[in-house]
Design a protein around this motif. Structure first.
Motif, short mmCIF file in Angstrom:
data_model
loop_
_atom_site.label_atom_id
_atom_site.label_comp_id
_atom_site.label_asym_id
_atom_site.label_seq_id
_atom_site.Cartn_x
_atom_site.Cartn_y
_atom_site.Cartn_z
N LEU A 155 0.17 -5.26 -4.41
CA LEU A 155 0.09 -6.06 -3.44
C LEU A 155 -0.20 -5.45 -2.12
O LEU A 155 0.51 -4.67 -1.58
N GLY A 156 -1.39 -6.07 -1.62
CA GLY A 156 -1.69 -5.47 -0.26
C GLY A 156 -1.92 -4.09 -0.29
O GLY A 156 -2.26 -3.42 -1.40
N LYS A 157 -1.86 -3.19 0.98
CA LYS A 157 -2.09 -1.84 0.89
C LYS A 157 -0.77 -1.42 0.88
O LYS A 157 0.39 -1.96 1.08
N LYS A 158 -0.56 -0.04 1.14
CA LYS A 158 0.57 0.67 1.43
C LYS A 158 0.99 0.45 2.67
O LYS A 158 0.43 -0.06 3.54
N ILE A 159 2.17 0.64 3.02
CA ILE A 159 2.63 0.12 4.48
C ILE A 159 1.97 1.10 5.64
O ILE A 159 1.89 0.73 6.54
N ASP A 160 1.44 2.16 5.05
CA ASP A 160 0.72 2.97 6.13
C ASP A 160 -0.72 2.59 6.14
O ASP A 160 -1.64 3.50 6.58
N LYS A 161 -1.02 1.65 5.44
CA LYS A 161 -2.44 0.88 5.57
C LYS A 161 -3.49 1.61 4.93
O LYS A 161 -4.67 1.40 4.84
N THR A 162 -2.89 2.47 3.79
CA THR A 162 -4.00 3.40 3.12
C THR A 162 -3.81 2.73 1.66
O THR A 162 -2.97 1.96 1.32
N PHE A 163 -4.75 2.87 0.71
CA PHE A 163 -4.80 2.09 -0.71
C PHE A 163 -3.56 3.00 -1.27
O PHE A 163 -3.29 4.10 -1.13
N TRP A 164 -3.00 2.26 -2.14
CA TRP A 164 -2.31 2.75 -3.30
C TRP A 164 -2.84 3.53 -4.31
O TRP A 164 -3.95 3.66 -4.61
#
Ligand code: ADP
Ligand code: MG
Length: 328
Positions: free
Chosen positions: A189-198
């Motif tokens: 869900l969403g991106k990772k918390i650092d705004k990069t992709f999982w």
């Protein structure tokens, strides 16, 4: 980062538990994480209660016990999943077939020790396998199996549905970043918390659990793998796994050892990973190319990797034992 407290929004709440016959791990960021997880656990238990073949009060057990007798009313969510299962049966020309249950029983999958049945009994049970005998009535939400002895099994689709339901609960709780893992049936869900992709590792089909053959970069996607290493037993050095070919009644044997689907909805990914596994590399990947917004990766026992054209940018092969193969 050990100095961060649990309440800090950069630190996820991680919860592991057992439902739907599998280990579930939820990794959730945000201030509502705790509440969202509680709701998700409730919902997963509810889905298990309605859809498990191992609970005699489930919708599915009701339908199975009344095969050839009477239509059974099922809850709206069970109806939705059956309808999807039938759609994927039709779409795959029967490679996916939820009426596979009598054969799953015969092989002993799900009941501890498996055994190789005789070929005559397999043939006999194959007579019960036909998704066309699932009679749905959309007005009153009833389901009936045409013939006595028929039975359905949501093992190839329920976890996908459940992952979508967990995602919806998280969205309603304003969760923006989460990793939903239902025994390898994933939704990011969403991106990772650092705004990069999982970065999601795909299990190496020939190595220990936790060793990866490749990595997928994704956000807001379902990633589901069907593999011959998930559930199987060995007899005389031969592996008998739990994905059956509804045409033969035997574990699907076409060279595929792992089939991954990347999609927007996990219910689609779950059903399609089983389709892809049974259809085989060439036919399966061509089939996926005809479906919008869905990607696939197949690994075969001769160490080839087949993918849909779009997935190439997001999938990185880590193991040089394997090589890419063009469709034949
Ligand atoms: P898992 O994530 O448990 O490995 P899969 O999505 O690969 O599950 O599906 C395997 C399960 O689906 C089996 O355990 C069985 O319940 C059911 N199944 C097996 N073969 C088929 C088939 N050809 N079509 C539909 N369901 C199947
Ligand atoms: Mg599946």
């Amino acid at each position: 980062m050990f100095f961060l407290k649990r309440s800090n929004k950069l630190v996820p709440i991680v919860r592991e538990f057992y439902v739907l016959g599998t280990i579930i791990k939820l990794t959730v960021y945000g201030k509502n994480a705790e509440k969202a997880i509680e709701e998700a656990i409730e919902r997963l238990q509810e889905i298990d209660d309605k859809m498990s073949v191992f609970k005699n009060y489930s919708d599915i057990s009701n339908v199975n016990a009344n095969a050839g007798i009477l239509p059974q009313k099922v809850d709206i969510d069970t109806y939705f999943v059956i309808k999807k299962a039938v759609e994927y049966s039709e779409l795959s020309g029967g490679a996916f077939d939820p009426t596979i249950r009598p054969l799953m029983d015969l092989w002993g999958f799900g009941k501890g020790k498996g055994q190789v049945p005789g070929k005559y009994i397999i043939k006999e049970k194959l007579n019960f396998v036909n998704y066309k005998n699932i009679i749905l009535n959309k007005e009153d939400h009833t389901v009936m199996l045409k013939n006595k002895g028929q039975a359905i099994d949501f093992g190839g689709i329920a976890k996908g549905y459940a992952a979508d339901e967990v995602k919806n609960i998280f969205l309603r709780n304003s969760i923006k970043h989460a990793l939903i893992d239902l025994g390898g049936n994933l939704f990011v869900l969403g991106k990772k918390i650092d705004k990069t992709f999982w970065n999601i590792g795909i299990q190496h089909p020939l190595r220990m659990r936790g060793e990866y053959v490749g990595v997928i970069n994704a956000a807001n996607k379902s990633i589901v793998t069907s593999g011959n290493y998930e559930r199987y037993f060995m007899v005389d050095g031969k592996r008998f796994h739990h994905i059956l070919d509804p045409r033969t009644g035997y574990p699907s044997e076409n060279g595929v050892i792992s089939a991954t689907i990347v999609s927007d909805f996990s219910i689609d990914g779950d059903a399609l990973s089983t389709c892809l596994y049974v259809m085989g590399a060439n036919e399966g990947i061509k089939f996926l190319e005809s479906i919008d917004g869905v990607d696939g990766i197949v690994i075969t026992e001769d160490k080839k990797v087949y993918t849909t054209s779009r997935v190439k940018d997001n999938f990185k092969l880590l193991s040089d034992e394997f090589i890419y193969e063009e469709l034949g």
